[in-house]
Design an enzyme around this catalytic site. Structure first.
Site, PDB file in Angstrom:
ATOM      1  N   SER A  47     -25.852 -37.223 -36.016  1.00 35.23           N
ATOM      2  CA  SER A  47     -26.545 -36.016 -35.569  1.00 35.23           C
ATOM      3  C   SER A  47     -26.193 -34.785 -36.393  1.00 35.23           C
ATOM      4  CB  SER A  47     -26.226 -35.745 -34.098  1.00 35.23           C
ATOM      5  OG  SER A  47     -24.826 -35.619 -33.904  1.00 35.23           O
ATOM      6  N   GLY A  74     -25.936 -40.044 -32.838  1.00 39.71           N
ATOM      7  CA  GLY A  74     -25.189 -41.138 -32.239  1.00 39.71           C
ATOM      8  C   GLY A  74     -24.792 -42.243 -33.180  1.00 39.71           C
ATOM      9  N   ASN A 104     -18.569 -40.714 -34.513  1.00 38.67           N
ATOM     10  CA  ASN A 104     -19.024 -41.456 -33.330  1.00 38.67           C
ATOM     11  C   ASN A 104     -18.417 -42.847 -33.213  1.00 38.67           C
ATOM     12  OD1 ASN A 104     -20.822 -39.415 -32.386  1.00 38.67           O
ATOM     13  ND2 ASN A 104     -22.337 -40.052 -33.902  1.00 38.67           N
ATOM     14  N   ASP A 192     -21.166 -27.006 -28.581  1.00 37.32           N
ATOM     15  CA  ASP A 192     -20.626 -27.907 -27.561  1.00 37.32           C
ATOM     16  C   ASP A 192     -19.284 -28.491 -27.994  1.00 37.32           C
ATOM     17  OD1 ASP A 192     -21.474 -29.551 -29.586  1.00 37.32           O
ATOM     18  OD2 ASP A 192     -22.679 -30.878 -28.315  1.00 37.32           O
ATOM     19  N   HIS A 195     -21.112 -30.393 -32.090  1.00 36.74           N
ATOM     20  CA  HIS A 195     -22.239 -30.121 -32.977  1.00 36.74           C
ATOM     21  C   HIS A 195     -22.196 -28.678 -33.465  1.00 36.74           C
ATOM     22  CE1 HIS A 195     -23.667 -33.541 -30.477  1.00 36.74           C
ATOM     23  NE2 HIS A 195     -24.058 -33.969 -31.670  1.00 36.74           N
TER      24      HIS A 195
END
Length: 232
Positions: A47, A74, A104, A192, A195
């Site tokens: 992402s 992801g 991830n 967040d 990101h």
């Protein structure tokens, strides 16, 4: 450790647990996009790559390089390997492939993640021998210090060492200093705490752009095509 023993370096498609087929649809779109494009640079990863495409700085810095963005949210290393083995590199001859993936890989050790990244570099070298590979380092994550930060830091150490002296691969530490002196990460940089915000993307993309131009200029000096002009 071989690919059979390391799940992070065994090409694997994403399991469609939600049942809407979006991951495979994106993969097929990327393969189709590659059939009628002539990119200088291809970005592939998770992402952090995918969302970069939505920022103005992408249009400013990377669109002039005719860049393609093959990021899927992801994705882990094994998913990128599967995509590269199944058509995303078949119809293009980029000068540089930018790889940004690994954060991830939650169920894998730092050593396994490093093995997955090395497998991606090797695959790109085999499929696109004319291309350089730029591996972006994993960013710190989480508002406060946590084990995933330490794991990502260890992956970066291992990947940097593995690529040292590699004739066609380069490691770039993408972190301009997101962790403050008190150990926290600001939501202004990572909305967040994983990101990047538009503000967070700016120093990462400018450092990457400088490296890409340097590498393209080196290749141009060896007989490559002229560089496109950056946007004003």
């Amino acid at each position: 450790m071989s690919g059979d023993e390391n799940p992070a370096s065994k090409p694997t498609p994403v399991q469609d647990v939600q049942g809407d087929g979006r991951w495979m649809s994106l993969h097929h779109r990327f393969v189709a996009d590659s059939k009628d494009k002539e990119p200088e640079v291809v970005f592939i990863g998770d992402s952090l790559v995918q969302l970069m495409h939505q920022c103005e700085i992408w249009r400013e810095l990377f669109s002039p390089l005719h860049a393609l963005n093959f990021g899927i949210g992801g994705d882990s290393t094994q998913h990128v390997l599967w995509r590269l083995e199944n058509g995303e590199l078949e119809h293009i001859r980029p000068k540089i492939v930018v790889v940004w993936v690994g954060t991830n890989n939650h169920g894998h050790t730092a050593e396994q993640v490093t093995g997955g990244i090395k497998a991606i570099v090797q695959l790109v070298n085999e499929r696109q021998p004319q291309a350089r590979v730029v591996v972006l380092g994993l960013l710190p994550r989480g508002q406060h210090p946590n084990p995933l930060r330490e794991k990502n830091r260890r992956v970066n150490e291992l990947v940097r060492a593995a690529l040292a002296g590699h004739p066609r691969a380069h490691f770039l530490d993408a972190d301009p200093g997101f962790v403050h002196s008190d150990g926290t990460i600001s939501h202004h940089d990572m909305y967040d705490y994983l990101h990047l915000s538009r503000l967070g993307y700016t120093p990462v993309c400018r450092a990457l752009h400088s490296l890409l131009l340097r590498l393209l200029t080196q290749d141009q000096g060896q007989g490559g095509a002229p560089l496109p002009e950056p946007s004003p």
